[in-house]
Design a protein around this motif. Structure first.
Motif, PDB file in Angstrom:
ATOM      1  N   GLN A  22       4.100   5.524  -5.599  1.00  0.00           N
ATOM      2  CA  GLN A  22       4.057   5.340  -6.915  1.00  0.00           C
ATOM      3  C   GLN A  22       3.295   6.124  -7.361  1.00  0.00           C
ATOM      4  O   GLN A  22       3.389   6.903  -8.644  1.00  0.00           O
ATOM      5  CB  GLN A  22       4.104   3.883  -7.574  1.00  0.00           C
ATOM      6  N   ALA A  23       2.112   6.424  -7.148  1.00  0.00           N
ATOM      7  CA  ALA A  23       1.285   7.218  -7.313  1.00  0.00           C
ATOM      8  C   ALA A  23       1.381   8.718  -7.180  1.00  0.00           C
ATOM      9  O   ALA A  23       1.232   9.547  -8.031  1.00  0.00           O
ATOM     10  CB  ALA A  23      -0.272   7.060  -6.462  1.00  0.00           C
ATOM     11  N   VAL A  24       2.301   8.937  -5.984  1.00  0.00           N
ATOM     12  CA  VAL A  24       2.625  10.562  -5.816  1.00  0.00           C
ATOM     13  C   VAL A  24       3.938  10.836  -6.966  1.00  0.00           C
ATOM     14  O   VAL A  24       3.696  12.008  -7.388  1.00  0.00           O
ATOM     15  CB  VAL A  24       3.174  10.556  -4.439  1.00  0.00           C
ATOM     16  N   GLU A  25       4.669   9.798  -7.271  1.00  0.00           N
ATOM     17  CA  GLU A  25       5.735   9.987  -7.981  1.00  0.00           C
ATOM     18  C   GLU A  25       5.069  10.269  -9.628  1.00  0.00           C
ATOM     19  O   GLU A  25       5.569  11.209 -10.325  1.00  0.00           O
ATOM     20  CB  GLU A  25       6.769   8.729  -8.280  1.00  0.00           C
ATOM     21  N   ARG A  26       3.811   9.708 -10.011  1.00  0.00           N
ATOM     22  CA  ARG A  26       3.120   9.695 -11.105  1.00  0.00           C
ATOM     23  C   ARG A  26       2.505  11.226 -11.285  1.00  0.00           C
ATOM     24  O   ARG A  26       2.545  11.872 -12.231  1.00  0.00           O
ATOM     25  CB  ARG A  26       2.197   8.685 -11.398  1.00  0.00           C
ATOM     26  N   SER A  27       1.925  11.481 -10.094  1.00  0.00           N
ATOM     27  CA  SER A  27       1.549  12.736 -10.125  1.00  0.00           C
ATOM     28  C   SER A  27       2.591  14.060  -9.979  1.00  0.00           C
ATOM     29  O   SER A  27       2.439  14.884 -10.872  1.00  0.00           O
ATOM     30  CB  SER A  27       0.696  12.973  -8.564  1.00  0.00           C
ATOM     31  N   VAL A  28       3.601  13.776  -9.330  1.00  0.00           N
ATOM     32  CA  VAL A  28       4.824  14.790  -9.706  1.00  0.00           C
ATOM     33  C   VAL A  28       5.495  14.703 -10.881  1.00  0.00           C
ATOM     34  O   VAL A  28       5.605  15.913 -11.508  1.00  0.00           O
ATOM     35  CB  VAL A  28       5.882  14.320  -8.702  1.00  0.00           C
ATOM     36  N   ASP A  29       5.497  13.392 -11.437  1.00  0.00           N
ATOM     37  CA  ASP A  29       5.885  13.521 -13.113  1.00  0.00           C
ATOM     38  C   ASP A  29       5.076  14.205 -14.220  1.00  0.00           C
ATOM     39  O   ASP A  29       5.422  14.884 -14.962  1.00  0.00           O
ATOM     40  CB  ASP A  29       6.293  12.106 -13.724  1.00  0.00           C
ATOM     41  N   ALA A  30       3.594  14.126 -13.615  1.00  0.00           N
ATOM     42  CA  ALA A  30       2.586  14.770 -14.620  1.00  0.00           C
ATOM     43  C   ALA A  30       2.723  16.161 -14.262  1.00  0.00           C
ATOM     44  O   ALA A  30       2.699  17.095 -15.396  1.00  0.00           O
ATOM     45  CB  ALA A  30       1.316  14.236 -14.168  1.00  0.00           C
ATOM     46  N   HIS A  31       2.783  16.507 -13.109  1.00  0.00           N
ATOM     47  CA  HIS A  31       2.901  18.076 -12.739  1.00  0.00           C
ATOM     48  C   HIS A  31       4.268  18.496 -13.359  1.00  0.00           C
ATOM     49  O   HIS A  31       4.400  19.728 -13.906  1.00  0.00           O
ATOM     50  CB  HIS A  31       3.048  18.336 -11.399  1.00  0.00           C
ATOM     51  N   THR A  90       0.823  -1.224  -0.004  1.00  0.00           N
ATOM     52  CA  THR A  90      -0.124  -0.221   0.055  1.00  0.00           C
ATOM     53  C   THR A  90       0.923   1.136   0.123  1.00  0.00           C
ATOM     54  O   THR A  90       0.524   2.158  -0.749  1.00  0.00           O
ATOM     55  CB  THR A  90      -0.887  -0.021   1.235  1.00  0.00           C
ATOM     56  N   VAL A  91       1.873   1.442   0.694  1.00  0.00           N
ATOM     57  CA  VAL A  91       2.812   2.363   0.674  1.00  0.00           C
ATOM     58  C   VAL A  91       3.526   2.479  -0.543  1.00  0.00           C
ATOM     59  O   VAL A  91       3.517   3.521  -1.018  1.00  0.00           O
ATOM     60  CB  VAL A  91       3.794   1.960   1.915  1.00  0.00           C
ATOM     61  N   VAL A  92       3.951   1.434  -0.949  1.00  0.00           N
ATOM     62  CA  VAL A  92       4.656   1.496  -2.407  1.00  0.00           C
ATOM     63  C   VAL A  92       3.671   2.037  -3.576  1.00  0.00           C
ATOM     64  O   VAL A  92       4.139   2.857  -4.341  1.00  0.00           O
ATOM     65  CB  VAL A  92       5.216   0.167  -2.835  1.00  0.00           C
ATOM     66  N   ALA A  93       2.474   1.566  -3.416  1.00  0.00           N
ATOM     67  CA  ALA A  93       1.433   1.889  -4.424  1.00  0.00           C
ATOM     68  C   ALA A  93       1.261   3.663  -4.481  1.00  0.00           C
ATOM     69  O   ALA A  93       1.165   4.132  -5.271  1.00  0.00           O
ATOM     70  CB  ALA A  93       0.302   1.054  -4.362  1.00  0.00           C
ATOM     71  N   ALA A  94       1.118   3.679  -3.173  1.00  0.00           N
ATOM     72  CA  ALA A  94       1.054   5.213  -2.833  1.00  0.00           C
ATOM     73  C   ALA A  94       2.026   6.038  -2.980  1.00  0.00           C
ATOM     74  O   ALA A  94       1.890   7.058  -3.840  1.00  0.00           O
ATOM     75  CB  ALA A  94       0.758   5.580  -1.189  1.00  0.00           C
TER      76      ALA A  94
END
Length: 175
Positions: free
Chosen positions: A13-22, A7-11
């Motif tokens: 990765q989601a934050v990383e994707r969000s940072v990459d998109a931003h 769950t932590v890894v998925a969270a």
């Protein structure tokens, strides 16, 4: 309350994707800003060039207006000459004599008298005749000039030895 590692890894990765998109959006905005700044500077350069061209065109226009005014004054002078019937200024009869009314306005020397003058007296005589005939000379070469004026402009002697007194040319009108 334990959170699983997945769950932590998925969270994360989601934050990383969000940072990459931003980050991608930020880079895109930065590129667009650079392009916009280039266009803005090009527009400023174009405005400056246009201003310079406008200044030069206005200077030319000012010169043209000034020359138009000079031509208008010359035209008015010519119209006044014609209206006042000063036709002798425009054309003297070939080989003819000018009207006697104007003969007292100039002094003419025979060839012998001219030879007896000193150099400074000859120059003074030429300058006086040129001054008196300035309005005739300013009419340009398009208008026929009296023989005396043509000779003075070429720097020749005002008389050609065949009796200058018999072909006197007036210096200026008295009317």
């Amino acid at each position: 309350a334990s959170i699983s590692l997945w769950t932590v890894v998925a969270a994360v990765q989601a934050v990383e994707r969000s940072v990459d998109a931003h980050a991608e959006r930020l880079l895109n905005l930065e590129r667009r800003t650079v392009t916009t700044e280039k266009k803005y500077f090009d527009c400023e350069k174009t405005v400056v060039d246009f201003g310079n061209q406008l200044e030069s065109k206005l200077a030319v226009l000012g010169t043209l207006i000034q020359e138009y005014g000079q031509l208008q004054r010359r035209l008015e002078n010519m119209e006044n000459l014609l209206k006042n019937r000063n036709f002798w200024i425009l054309r003297l009869p070939p080989g003819g004599e000018a009207p006697a009314v104007f003969e007292s306005n100039a002094a003419y020397f025979s060839a012998q008298e001219r030879e007896n003058l000193e150099e400074w007296q000859r120059e003074l005589y030429k300058n006086v005749l040129r001054g008196k005939n300035e309005s005739l000379i300013s009419l340009d070469d398009a208008i026929s000039k009296p023989d005396l004026l043509s000779r003075l402009q070429r720097g020749e002697a005002p008389c050609n030895g065949d009796g200058a007194a018999s072909r006197e040319i007036p210096a200026e009108p008295s009317a």
